[in-house]
Design an enzyme around this catalytic site. Structure first.
Site, PDB file in Angstrom:
ATOM      1  N   LYS A  84     -17.027 -37.109 -13.346  1.00 41.80           N
ATOM      2  CA  LYS A  84     -15.702 -36.492 -13.326  1.00 41.80           C
ATOM      3  C   LYS A  84     -14.706 -37.255 -14.203  1.00 41.80           C
ATOM      4  CE  LYS A  84     -14.022 -38.561  -8.965  1.00 41.80           C
ATOM      5  NZ  LYS A  84     -12.679 -39.055  -9.307  1.00 41.80           N
ATOM      6  N   ASP A  85     -15.074 -38.484 -14.637  1.00 44.37           N
ATOM      7  CA  ASP A  85     -14.221 -39.252 -15.549  1.00 44.37           C
ATOM      8  C   ASP A  85     -14.559 -39.014 -17.010  1.00 44.37           C
ATOM      9  OD1 ASP A  85     -12.859 -40.428 -13.434  1.00 44.37           O
ATOM     10  OD2 ASP A  85     -14.182 -42.173 -13.356  1.00 44.37           O
TER      11      ASP A  85
END
Length: 313
Positions: A84-85
């Site tokens: 998700k980063d």
């Protein structure tokens, strides 16, 4: 790679990032007899600047730059990330094309003055710097005070315990990996609450021309997770997904079908657009396109444009 018997993994220095990198290292050692794996812990710009929301300082990519530099200059062979980063437009020549089996994708409420979101008193202070979480909190409970909160997991929990907040919201996967799952007082789950695209998934990055690393990583790839990761990132890319846009996507397999829920909203929670779609796994690209197109037709384009203009000023 110049030496197939040794791998160096670049990682952030946070406790969770080190857990994830050590987890990948242990799996690689178990799969490949005699393989030496060591970590190269680095501090990223996203770790250094903690007094401002990510949306104000350049977004999630700030957690990757130093790790990618280590890949490019040969200090590291791999980098391990929370998917998700990873920005939806990947760095050329540095694919993140290996994903491990997804862990718990949902968010958890850590309540101090109440165990459940519905039980928090009017005016209660809830900590999070994620625009996605802020949007959903304000849509569900417009009477709450939403306050910024950054830092690693233990720092955030410490501020909760110190009484700075009545509750905070964190990803369940990170808490579970650090043995802190007992702190979750309520799991915020679909369909009422949606996670960030690819939340709960660990990705491994390498140099595109490193065939040796690709072969070593191949057994780690989890096909089902790879499929839903592609769907979620495709939708996010179509919607210009970044930490500057309150965007949530959750794809999963239900029997022999792929199901997707997604939302785009305004940070104040006053406008939340939702879409649900499903189809055969072979139609994954069509389903992703349908979801993104539907949200754009509903008005996501206007929300995104307004946020982009605000960020520019």
């Amino acid at each position: 790679m110049t030496d197939s018997a040794r791998l160096v993994i670049a990682t952030r220095r946070s406790e969770l990032a080190l857990w994830q990198a050590n987890h990948v290292a242990a799996l690689l050692r178990e799969l490949h007899d005699g393989l030496e794996v060591e970590l190269l812990p680095l501090v990223t710009q996203g770790d250094r600047v903690l007094d401002r929301p990510l949306a104000q300082i350049g977004g999630k990519g700030l957690f990757l730059k130093e790790l990618e530099t280590a890949l490019l200059d040969g200090r590291a062979d791999l980098a391990v990330h929370s998917m998700k980063d990873v920005p939806v437009v990947e760095t050329e020549g540095l694919p993140v094309d290996t994903v491990l089996q997804r862990a718990n994708p949902f968010d958890g409420l850590l309540g101090r003055t109440a165990d459940r979101l519905a039980g928090l008193a009017s005016g209660a202070r809830v900590g999070t710097s994620s625009l996605r979480r802020q949007c959903q909190l304000r849509a569900l409970r417009p009477d709450l005070e939403i306050a910024d909160l950054r830092g690693n997991i233990n720092t955030r929990i410490g501020r909760l315990d110190a009484g700075d907040y009545d509750a905070i919201v964190l990803a369940c996967a990170g808490l579970e990996r650090l043995g802190l799952q007992q702190r979750v007082t309520e799991v915020l789950a679909a369909p009422d609450w949606l996670p960030a695209p690819t939340q709960g998934t660990i990705g491994v990055q390498r140099r595109a021309d490193d065939g040796s690393a690709a072969r070593l990583l191949a057994p780690l790839q989890h096909p089902e997770t790879a499929a839903v990761t592609r769907v979620e990132r495709t939708i996010a890319r179509r919607l210009e997904g970044s930490c500057q846009v309150p965007l949530a996507v959750f794809a999963r397999f239900e029997g022999d079908h792929l199901a997707v829920d997604a939302l785009v909203g305004s940070p104040d929670g006053r406008r939340v657009l939702r879409c649900t779609a499903s189809g055969a796994p072979s139609d994954a690209d069509r389903v992703a396109s349908e979801v993104a197109g539907d949200l754009l037709d509903q008005g996501a384009r206007e929300i995104i444009s307004a946020l982009s203009e605000s960020a520019a000023h």
